[in-house]
Design an enzyme around this catalytic site. Structure first.
Site, PDB file in Angstrom:
ATOM      1  N   ILE A   5     -48.158  10.998 -33.043  1.00 42.63           N
ATOM      2  CA  ILE A   5     -47.477  10.730 -34.325  1.00 42.63           C
ATOM      3  C   ILE A   5     -48.505  10.975 -35.426  1.00 42.63           C
ATOM      4  O   ILE A   5     -49.674  10.621 -35.265  1.00 42.63           O
ATOM      5  CB  ILE A   5     -46.905   9.287 -34.387  1.00 42.63           C
ATOM      6  CG1 ILE A   5     -46.102   9.063 -35.679  1.00 42.63           C
ATOM      7  CG2 ILE A   5     -47.983   8.238 -34.230  1.00 42.63           C
ATOM      8  CD1 ILE A   5     -45.247   7.787 -35.670  1.00 42.63           C
ATOM      9  N   ALA A   6     -48.079  11.597 -36.481  1.00 37.80           N
ATOM     10  CA  ALA A   6     -49.001  11.840 -37.601  1.00 37.80           C
ATOM     11  C   ALA A   6     -48.209  11.995 -38.892  1.00 37.80           C
ATOM     12  O   ALA A   6     -47.084  12.507 -38.886  1.00 37.80           O
ATOM     13  CB  ALA A   6     -49.838  13.097 -37.354  1.00 37.80           C
ATOM     14  N   VAL A   7     -48.820  11.555 -39.960  1.00 34.03           N
ATOM     15  CA  VAL A   7     -48.232  11.688 -41.298  1.00 34.03           C
ATOM     16  C   VAL A   7     -49.295  12.319 -42.196  1.00 34.03           C
ATOM     17  O   VAL A   7     -50.489  11.955 -42.123  1.00 34.03           O
ATOM     18  CB  VAL A   7     -47.795  10.301 -41.842  1.00 34.03           C
ATOM     19  CG1 VAL A   7     -47.346  10.392 -43.294  1.00 34.03           C
ATOM     20  CG2 VAL A   7     -46.680   9.722 -40.967  1.00 34.03           C
ATOM     21  N   GLU A  29     -51.221   5.465 -25.950  1.00 29.58           N
ATOM     22  CA  GLU A  29     -52.670   5.274 -25.947  1.00 29.58           C
ATOM     23  C   GLU A  29     -53.204   5.580 -27.332  1.00 29.58           C
ATOM     24  O   GLU A  29     -52.730   6.509 -27.984  1.00 29.58           O
ATOM     25  CB  GLU A  29     -53.346   6.228 -24.946  1.00 29.58           C
ATOM     26  CG  GLU A  29     -53.286   5.749 -23.517  1.00 29.58           C
ATOM     27  CD  GLU A  29     -52.546   6.728 -22.633  1.00 29.58           C
ATOM     28  OE1 GLU A  29     -52.320   7.873 -23.072  1.00 29.58           O
ATOM     29  OE2 GLU A  29     -52.170   6.327 -21.507  1.00 29.58           O
ATOM     30  N   ASN A  58     -59.520   3.739 -33.845  1.00 36.67           N
ATOM     31  CA  ASN A  58     -58.468   4.103 -34.806  1.00 36.67           C
ATOM     32  C   ASN A  58     -57.784   2.844 -35.343  1.00 36.67           C
ATOM     33  O   ASN A  58     -56.626   2.547 -35.058  1.00 36.67           O
ATOM     34  CB  ASN A  58     -57.454   5.041 -34.131  1.00 36.67           C
ATOM     35  CG  ASN A  58     -56.546   5.744 -35.137  1.00 36.67           C
ATOM     36  OD1 ASN A  58     -56.515   5.363 -36.310  1.00 36.67           O
ATOM     37  ND2 ASN A  58     -55.811   6.739 -34.676  1.00 36.67           N
ATOM     38  N   TYR A  61     -49.349   0.102 -35.355  1.00 35.07           N
ATOM     39  CA  TYR A  61     -48.579  -0.207 -34.147  1.00 35.07           C
ATOM     40  C   TYR A  61     -48.329  -1.712 -34.017  1.00 35.07           C
ATOM     41  O   TYR A  61     -47.250  -2.131 -33.583  1.00 35.07           O
ATOM     42  CB  TYR A  61     -49.311   0.307 -32.903  1.00 35.07           C
ATOM     43  CG  TYR A  61     -49.363   1.820 -32.802  1.00 35.07           C
ATOM     44  CD1 TYR A  61     -48.214   2.586 -32.965  1.00 35.07           C
ATOM     45  CD2 TYR A  61     -50.557   2.483 -32.532  1.00 35.07           C
ATOM     46  CE1 TYR A  61     -48.265   3.973 -32.876  1.00 35.07           C
ATOM     47  CE2 TYR A  61     -50.606   3.861 -32.431  1.00 35.07           C
ATOM     48  CZ  TYR A  61     -49.459   4.596 -32.607  1.00 35.07           C
ATOM     49  OH  TYR A  61     -49.493   5.962 -32.515  1.00 35.07           O
TER      50      TYR A  61
HETATM   51  C1  LIG Z   1     -50.681   5.933 -38.068  1.00 32.28           C
HETATM   52  C2  LIG Z   1     -49.867   6.724 -39.098  1.00 32.28           C
HETATM   53  C3  LIG Z   1     -48.915   7.671 -38.377  1.00 32.28           C
HETATM   54  C4  LIG Z   1     -49.052   5.733 -39.945  1.00 32.28           C
HETATM   55  O1  LIG Z   1     -48.237   6.512 -40.833  1.00 32.28           O
HETATM   56  P1  LIG Z   1     -47.782   5.922 -42.259  1.00 32.28           P
HETATM   57  O2  LIG Z   1     -46.695   6.787 -42.759  1.00 32.28           O
HETATM   58  O3  LIG Z   1     -48.966   5.711 -43.123  1.00 32.28           O
HETATM   59  O4  LIG Z   1     -47.190   4.508 -41.797  1.00 32.28           O
HETATM   60  P2  LIG Z   1     -46.300   3.491 -42.636  1.00 32.28           P
HETATM   61  O5  LIG Z   1     -46.384   3.772 -44.096  1.00 32.28           O
HETATM   62  O6  LIG Z   1     -44.955   3.400 -42.013  1.00 32.28           O
HETATM   63  O7  LIG Z   1     -47.052   2.123 -42.292  1.00 32.28           O
HETATM   64  C5  LIG Z   1     -48.289   1.874 -42.887  1.00 32.28           C
HETATM   65  C6  LIG Z   1     -48.937   0.679 -42.215  1.00 32.28           C
HETATM   66  O8  LIG Z   1     -49.808   1.134 -41.177  1.00 32.28           O
HETATM   67  C7  LIG Z   1     -51.103   0.518 -41.337  1.00 32.28           C
HETATM   68  N1  LIG Z   1     -51.978   1.542 -41.936  1.00 32.28           N
HETATM   69  C8  LIG Z   1     -51.719   2.873 -41.999  1.00 32.28           C
HETATM   70  N2  LIG Z   1     -52.741   3.511 -42.617  1.00 32.28           N
HETATM   71  C9  LIG Z   1     -53.644   2.576 -42.933  1.00 32.28           C
HETATM   72  C10 LIG Z   1     -54.909   2.604 -43.586  1.00 32.28           C
HETATM   73  N3  LIG Z   1     -55.452   3.757 -44.042  1.00 32.28           N
HETATM   74  N4  LIG Z   1     -55.581   1.456 -43.752  1.00 32.28           N
HETATM   75  C11 LIG Z   1     -55.063   0.303 -43.313  1.00 32.28           C
HETATM   76  N5  LIG Z   1     -53.852   0.200 -42.702  1.00 32.28           N
HETATM   77  C12 LIG Z   1     -53.157   1.318 -42.506  1.00 32.28           C
HETATM   78  C13 LIG Z   1     -50.855  -0.646 -42.306  1.00 32.28           C
HETATM   79  O9  LIG Z   1     -50.311  -1.730 -41.578  1.00 32.28           O
HETATM   80  C14 LIG Z   1     -49.795  -0.037 -43.203  1.00 32.28           C
HETATM   81  O10 LIG Z   1     -49.036  -0.974 -43.897  1.00 32.28           O
HETATM   82  P3  LIG Z   1     -49.363  -1.223 -45.472  1.00 32.28           P
HETATM   83  O11 LIG Z   1     -49.406   0.138 -46.106  1.00 32.28           O
HETATM   84  O12 LIG Z   1     -48.214  -2.074 -45.946  1.00 32.28           O
HETATM   85  O13 LIG Z   1     -50.686  -1.926 -45.468  1.00 32.28           O
HETATM   86  C15 LIG Z   1     -50.794   7.518 -40.078  1.00 32.28           C
HETATM   87  O14 LIG Z   1     -51.777   6.612 -40.576  1.00 32.28           O
HETATM   88  C16 LIG Z   1     -51.484   8.707 -39.445  1.00 32.28           C
HETATM   89  O15 LIG Z   1     -50.959   9.828 -39.463  1.00 32.28           O
HETATM   90  N6  LIG Z   1     -52.705   8.493 -38.932  1.00 32.28           N
HETATM   91  C17 LIG Z   1     -53.481   9.608 -38.340  1.00 32.28           C
HETATM   92  C18 LIG Z   1     -52.899  10.067 -37.026  1.00 32.28           C
HETATM   93  C19 LIG Z   1     -52.992   8.979 -35.982  1.00 32.28           C
HETATM   94  O16 LIG Z   1     -53.982   8.254 -35.887  1.00 32.28           O
HETATM   95  N7  LIG Z   1     -51.923   8.868 -35.165  1.00 32.28           N
HETATM   96  C20 LIG Z   1     -51.872   7.882 -34.094  1.00 32.28           C
HETATM   97  C21 LIG Z   1     -52.397   8.478 -32.837  1.00 32.28           C
HETATM   98  S1  LIG Z   1     -52.376   7.284 -31.489  1.00 32.28           S
END
Ligand SMILES: CC(C)(COP(=O)(O)OP(=O)(O)OC[C@H]1O[C@@H](n2cnc3c(N)ncnc32)[C@H](O)[C@@H]1OP(=O)(O)O)[C@@H](O)C(=O)NCCC(=O)NCCS
Length: 153
Positions: free
Chosen positions: A76-78, A109, A114, A121
């Site tokens: 998953i990635a954003v 996993e 991270n 999660y």
């Molecule tokens: C994990 C990921 C998919 C979350 O996507 P997102 O669109 O930012 O998620 P959401 O907006 O739905 O949720 C955000 C929540 O995730 C956590 N979070 C995400 N990024 C964060 C950051 N940089 N610092 C702290 N908390 C973070 C927090 O709980 C956050 O809630 P908040 O913004 O209210 O504090 C994104 O951070 C990502 O692409 N990360 C890199 C790829 C990755 O690590 N994928 C997982 C592989 S196992």
């Protein structure tokens, strides 16, 4: 669908022509992004990948698989520009709805380092079920994986 931040999202399945842009997105957020062949597995039905688009632009994706009553969140990635606006939450909820008919648990996993993803999660009802020592390649050798799970009932 709208994210909690009011961003309008459109979801669709991955097509061959999307792989380059999905790989470019992942390269922005992962130290060890997937190879092209892993995305190609989504085209033959072994894995399932959905994209989230905002204003016609791919801003995130999720990949899942299921077998034998268990589901697995494989990726998953954003995009950095669209993180923390609820895109990840919406992608996960789409993945859960797709996997639910075939599985009672969703596993994943994640690298122990991270912290952002682990926080994400935990907020999404995943809990720790174990660790895999030295599971991932890392810049300094190998890195442990945390195994997380979520009930799908
Ligand atoms: C994990 C990921 C998919 C979350 O996507 P997102 O669109 O930012 O998620 P959401 O907006 O739905 O949720 C955000 C929540 O995730 C956590 N979070 C995400 N990024 C964060 C950051 N940089 N610092 C702290 N908390 C973070 C927090 O709980 C956050 O809630 P908040 O913004 O209210 O504090 C994104 O951070 C990502 O692409 N990360 C890199 C790829 C990755 O690590 N994928 C997982 C592989 S196992």
């Amino acid at each position: 669908m709208q994210t909690r931040a009011g961003l309008g999202l459109h979801f669709r399945s991955l097509e061959a022509g999307d792989i380059a842009s999905v790989m470019a997105l992942e390269a922005q957020v992962q130290t060890h992004p997937w190879r092209r062949s892993s995305y190609e597995d989504c085209l033959d039905g072994r894995h399932h990948c959905w994209l989230a688009e905002a204003e016609g632009q791919v801003v995130g994706f999720v990949v899942v698989a299921w077998a034998g009553g268990d589901g697995e969140l494989l990726n998953i990635a954003v995009a950095p520009s669209h993180q923390r606006q609820g895109v990840g939450e919406c992608l996960l909820s789409l993945a859960v709805e797709q996997v639910k008919p075939y599985a009672s648990m969703l596993f994943l996993e994640v690298r122990l380092s991270n912290r952002n993803a682990i926080q994400f999660y935990e907020r999404e009802q995943f809990f720790e079920v174990g660790q895999r020592p030295n599971y991932y390649p890392s810049k300094r050798g190998r890195e442990d994986a945390l195994i997380l799970a979520r009930e799908l009932s």
